[in-house]
Design an enzyme around this catalytic site. Structure first.
Site, PDB file in Angstrom:
ATOM      1  N   PRO A  89       0.814  -1.224   0.000  1.00  0.00           N
ATOM      2  CA  PRO A  89       0.000   0.000   0.000  1.00  0.00           C
ATOM      3  C   PRO A  89       0.845   1.272   0.000  1.00  0.00           C
ATOM      4  CG  PRO A  89      -0.285  -1.223   2.068  1.00  0.00           C
ATOM      5  CD  PRO A  89       0.510  -2.085   1.144  1.00  0.00           C
ATOM      6  N   GLU A 116       1.097  -7.559   8.320  1.00  0.00           N
ATOM      7  CA  GLU A 116       1.251  -6.103   8.393  1.00  0.00           C
ATOM      8  C   GLU A 116       2.272  -5.579   7.390  1.00  0.00           C
ATOM      9  OE1 GLU A 116      -0.839  -4.264  10.406  1.00  0.00           O
ATOM     10  OE2 GLU A 116      -1.758  -6.220  10.744  1.00  0.00           O
ATOM     11  N   ARG A 154      -5.028  -7.789 -20.775  1.00  0.00           N
ATOM     12  CA  ARG A 154      -5.918  -7.320 -21.839  1.00  0.00           C
ATOM     13  C   ARG A 154      -5.246  -6.368 -22.812  1.00  0.00           C
ATOM     14  NH1 ARG A 154      -8.468  -3.002 -21.068  1.00  0.00           N
ATOM     15  NH2 ARG A 154     -10.496  -3.642 -21.871  1.00  0.00           N
ATOM     16  N   ASP A 169     -10.730   2.177 -24.726  1.00  0.00           N
ATOM     17  CA  ASP A 169     -11.200   2.197 -23.354  1.00  0.00           C
ATOM     18  C   ASP A 169     -10.938   3.515 -22.661  1.00  0.00           C
ATOM     19  OD1 ASP A 169     -12.269  -0.315 -23.092  1.00  0.00           O
ATOM     20  OD2 ASP A 169     -10.351  -1.227 -22.584  1.00  0.00           O
TER      21      ASP A 169
HETATM   22 CL1  6GU Z   1      -0.579  -3.562  -3.361  1.00  0.00          CL
HETATM   23  N1  6GU Z   1      -1.431  -4.187  -0.957  1.00  0.00           N
HETATM   24  C1  6GU Z   1      -2.208  -3.994   0.116  1.00  0.00           C
HETATM   25  N2  6GU Z   1      -2.097  -4.802   1.173  1.00  0.00           N
HETATM   26  N3  6GU Z   1      -3.116  -3.013   0.214  1.00  0.00           N
HETATM   27  C2  6GU Z   1      -3.215  -2.218  -0.850  1.00  0.00           C
HETATM   28  C3  6GU Z   1      -2.442  -2.357  -1.998  1.00  0.00           C
HETATM   29  C4  6GU Z   1      -1.532  -3.375  -2.016  1.00  0.00           C
HETATM   30  N4  6GU Z   1      -2.780  -1.405  -2.875  1.00  0.00           N
HETATM   31  C5  6GU Z   1      -3.744  -0.712  -2.275  1.00  0.00           C
HETATM   32  N5  6GU Z   1      -3.997  -1.183  -1.054  1.00  0.00           N
END
Ligand code: 6GU
Length: 231
Positions: A89, A116, A154, A169
């Site tokens: 994230p 985590e 795709r 798209d």
């Molecule tokens: Cl790549 N991993 C996680 N755990 N949460 C996320 C993410 C990735 N991308 C957005 N939220």
């Protein structure tokens, strides 16, 4: 293209990989997806892959040993190492330009985190391309890896029946417009009629109308894409 997915939960991918678009692309040998279980590279009788963070705090972290060994082993499995992506994230946010960049690689290796997160020495040792799919938290990188595989597949030549449909798209092409409304039969549904221009047979007028609709939809939903100085 070859895509490797390194995960503690390979079974999450089975239905996804057999689905229509991807299943057909795999059977046609347009894309080769290889799953590897990170746990196979854990040591000891317990095959431990995670542990508590030094200094305290919630949850468990992926230990560096199994993840780094797994990446190194998988990288050896083909003639050339793949572009290494760590799903996290905290990574750079994926957009269609980022997907297009990944689609140009011969091989990509996606490492999915759980718990985590990763011990930071995974990042230091492997220096991966760190990617996030948006500003929200998923319980693991697996769903993010599926998003990447779907979006990349795709774009590969021959995967979509109609090569034009990917190019047209939303977010593709130089202007990054959102697609405007589209209609199929019936001509009238619950009092709502298909715009007359689409029934006119005048391809010039239809193209102009569609472009205007796309600009309107973009103004409402992603106005930043219409500003002239966008990078
Ligand atoms: Cl790549 N991993 C996680 N755990 N949460 C996320 C993410 C990735 N991308 C957005 N939220």
């Amino acid at each position: 293209m070859r895509i490797d997915i390194l995960t503690l939960f390979p079974e999450m991918f089975t239905g996804f990989l057999d689905g229509s678009l991807l299943g057909e692309a795999r059977r046609a040998r347009l894309i080769d997806v290889c799953l590897t279980n990170i746990r196979d590279f854990a040591e000891g009788v317990h095959r431990q892959v995670d542990d508590r963070p030094y200094g305290g705090g919630p949850g468990m972290l992926l230990m560096p040993g199994p993840v780094v060994s797994c990446v190194e082993a998988v990288q050896q499995q083909a003639d050339a190492p793949g572009h290494l992506v760590m799903l996290t994230p905290g990574g750079r946010r994926l957009d269609q330009a980022g997907v297009e960049e990944l689609a140009r690689k011969q091989r990509i290796v996606l490492v999915c985190g759980r718990y985590e997160g990763f011990d930071d020495r995974v990042r230091e040792t492997l220096q991966p391309d760190e990617i996030s799919i948006g500003d929200y938290v998923l319980s693991g990188g697996e769903v993010a890896a599926m998003v990447i595989v779907d979006a990349v597949a795709r774009l590969l030549p021959g995967v979509l029946g109609d090569e034009e449909s990917a190019r047209q798209d939303s977010f593709s092409g130089a202007d990054r417009l959102v697609e405007g409304p589209q209609y199929t039969r019936p001509r009238e549904f619950r009092g709502l009629r298909v715009p007359d221009v689409l029934l006119s047979g005048d391809h010039g007028r239809i193209a102009t109308w569609r472009h205007e609709q796309a600009v309107d939809a973009t103004r409402r939903r992603v106005p930043a894409n219409l500003s002239p100085n966008r990078s």
